[in-house]
Design an enzyme around this catalytic site. Structure first.
Site, PDB file in Angstrom:
ATOM      1  N   ASP A 304      44.377 -28.866 -36.723  1.00  0.00           N
ATOM      2  CA  ASP A 304      44.518 -30.034 -36.014  1.00  0.00           C
ATOM      3  C   ASP A 304      45.290 -29.112 -34.513  1.00  0.00           C
ATOM      4  OD1 ASP A 304      45.720 -32.458 -34.859  1.00  0.00           O
ATOM      5  OD2 ASP A 304      46.049 -32.615 -36.379  1.00  0.00           O
ATOM      6  N   TRP A 305      45.809 -30.160 -33.352  1.00  0.00           N
ATOM      7  CA  TRP A 305      45.354 -29.687 -31.920  1.00  0.00           C
ATOM      8  C   TRP A 305      46.658 -28.576 -31.884  1.00  0.00           C
ATOM      9  CZ3 TRP A 305      41.206 -31.117 -32.586  1.00  0.00           C
ATOM     10  CH2 TRP A 305      39.844 -30.967 -31.543  1.00  0.00           C
TER      11      TRP A 305
END
Length: 584
Positions: A304-305
């Site tokens: 995820d970012w």
């Protein structure tokens, strides 16, 4: 061309083409494959000079200096043709580099009504559909597969080749901010819908006409402590007081069976389980032990970012989501992610840190090759080396076509769920309508729009499910906190309902406490993305109401607080149960 670049020989097996290219790559070119982050369009589809609001550099820096070839398209564009022309310019830039490795463009969902830039984008030039909760409300696997197929064709027309979805987390914590893009609370329904979604995007197997799907958030992001979201430090813990960790894996098992190409682990860190208490992107016991070894997944794992470095979003600095490893340096975090078994760093562009780790011998070039093979293999399988460009002139005819928009409109109507009805419905065309949250011009196609409830035959009020305001603009995109409506909202609905039979339609991005609304409204409906026209079609009897709840509607916040976050259907005596829907 194939003599100079033998990996372009289409007669060779993909595995051979990968090895031929990998042998020619420098460490810097390999490192560039490991990073996937946001990229912006320039004006009128030109290449971007950067985006200060999200801290993005120029496209030229990304491609020429950092050797990056994977990007998540940020923001909307006025037309599909604009995106397509930008995509072709980006591929031309990539083709001009030493090895000519084509770019892979990904996107968050782009077909719904949500406006949270941390989770999805407005539909813009694409057809518009209900969010995943609305698709789940239809219970129609074929509709979901058709949605995926239509979205695939629209994405292909503009050059988008990776869908950063579906989200098959189970919405077992009613307060959680991210459930709108899930298929709800039930594991079996989520598994069926998620698999149909993936098959729509990818087909029976990944190929040149596919959009690769990235299922998320492994191993299930729903059981958040107090429903808080782990985009933020106060939501970093996932808890399992009901010992239901295994239940949350069921939709992922179905996704693997459907052949999903990529996986995104969540930000959250498991607490009180057999797994290491660090965020899932850092978690070797989860990514290698559970995902790679137990499930045998050999596709791409993208974090995820923003797990490695701090980020600047809309003027606010957010720390890296390095939950459980906050004490580690960015380099140490990156090394731990690679050791865990991930292939790509989502939302990161710090190629220099990876090169430093290789230079210091912390990460070997052989380890780079393991992930580089997966990343290159997918580019070859998707046909990007063989046909990197799209027909920009055709994009506007394909994306958002009349056929595709009609299909999306039909899905919106089918997903609307009637929770409580009365003799006021369906209303007769030409009735006097008092509306709030409905465009009066749309309502005028169904009846005579009046200025006050006292003048009306029927009132139609559209509400947003409640949420608590938080500290920053970005946080407020993630609706969290109490599910109780404010007292003034309840009082206003009661006041209107005292004057005229009143229909209340609630955008249920979370399962609101609807008791006070049900007490006064003549009819109460739920939606997960539906236009005013779709709603009025249902209310007027032009279309049938077919939706059924994808989760329970709790009776009180006390029941929510007492429920176990990992266990579905755990709030005491819910007001409406999963599957509820009144025929209209």
């Amino acid at each position: 061309m194939t003599t100079e670049r033998p990996w372009l020989d289409t007669s060779l097996p993909v595995a051979d083409r990968v090895e031929l290219l990998l042998a020619e790559m420098t460490v810097e070119e390999k490192a560039g494959l490991f990073f996937q982050t946001m990229i912006a369009l320039g004006p009128d589809g030109e290449l971007s000079d950067g985006d200060a609001a999200f801290g993005l550099p120029s496209t030229a820096e990304y491609v020429n200096e950092r050797h990056m070839t994977h990007f998540n398209l940020l923001g909307a564009a006025p037309t599909a043709g604009t995106i397509a022309r930008w995509h072709n310019r980006l591929q031309e830039l990539a083709a001009s580099t030493r090895l000519g490795i084509p770019v892979t463009i990904s996107t968050d969902p782009r077909h719904s009504f949500t406006d949270n830039p941390g989770a999805a984008m407005l539909a813009g030039p694409f057809s518009q559909w209900p969010d995943a909760l609305g698709l789940a409300a239809t219970r129609d696997e074929e509709l979901v597969r058709r949605f995926g197929d239509i979205a695939r064709r629209e994405y292909l027309s503009v050059g988008i080749r990776v869908a950063l979805h579906p989200q098959v987390d189970l919405a077992t914590e009613p307060r959680w901010a991210r459930q709108l893009q899930t298929f709800g609370e039930d594991a079996e329904l989520s598994a069926r819908m998620g698999a149909a979604y993936i098959r729509g995007f990818q087909g029976d197997e990944l190929g040149a006409e596919s959009v690769a799907a990235m299922v998320k958030h492994f191993p299930g992001g729903g059981p958040q402590q107090d429903g808080e979201d782990p985009h933020f430090a106060y939501g970093r813990e996932q808890v399992y007081p009901g010992d239901a960790f295994e239940l949350h894996l069921e939709p992922f098992a179905a996704a693997f069976e459907a052949g999903v190409s990529q996986v995104m682990p969540y930000y959250g860190m498991p607490v009180g389980t057999e797994y290491e208490e660090v965020g899932f992107g850092f978690n070797r016991s989860v990514l290698t032990g559970l995902l790679r070894e137990r499930f045998g997944f050999d596709g791409i794992v993208c974090t995820d970012w923003g797990l490695v470095t701090d980020s600047e979003i809309l003027g606010t600095t957010f720390p890296a989501r390095a939950w459980g490893v906050e004490h580690l340096t960015p380099a140490e975090r990156m090394a731990k992610i690679l050791d865990a078994g991930a292939d790509q760093f989502g939302g990161e562009k710090c190629t220099e840190i990876l090169l430093q780790l290789v230079a210091e011998g912390v990460v070997t070039e052989e380890r780079l090759d393991v992930s580089a093979r997966r990343l290159l293999r997918e580019k070859f399988v998707l046909g990007l080396f063989d046909a990197p460009y799209v027909d920009a002139d055709a994009a506007d005819d394909i994306a958002g076509s009349a056929e595709f928009r009609a299909a999306g409109d039909a899905a919106q109507r089918a997903s609307i769920t009637v929770l409580q009805s009365s003799s006021a419905l369906p209303f007769e065309r030409g009735a006097k309508l008092y509306v709030e949250g409905v465009d009066p011009e749309v309502a005028a196609r169904y009846g005579q729009v009046v200025a006050t409830p006292d003048e009306a035959d029927l009132a139609v009020l559209r509400l947003q499910a409640p949420y608590e305001e938080r500290g920053s603009a970005f946080e407020n995109f993630f609706h969290a906190g109490s599910l109780d409506f404010a007292a003034d909202v309840i009082a206003h609905v009661a006041e209107v309902a005292a004057a005229v039979p009143t229909v209340v339609d609630v955008y249920l991005d979370r399962p609101a406490i609807l008791g006070p609304i049900v007490e006064t409204g003549a009819a109460v409906l739920g939606n997960w993305g539906a236009s005013a026209a779709a709603l009025l079609d249902v209310l007027s009897g032009t279309a049938r109401a077919e939706g059924r709840l994808p989760f329970d509607i709790p009776r009180s916040m006390a029941a929510v607080a007492a429920s176990r976050p990992d266990v579905p259907f755990d709030t005491e005596d819910p007001l409406f149960r999963f599957g509820h829907g009144v025929a209209l």
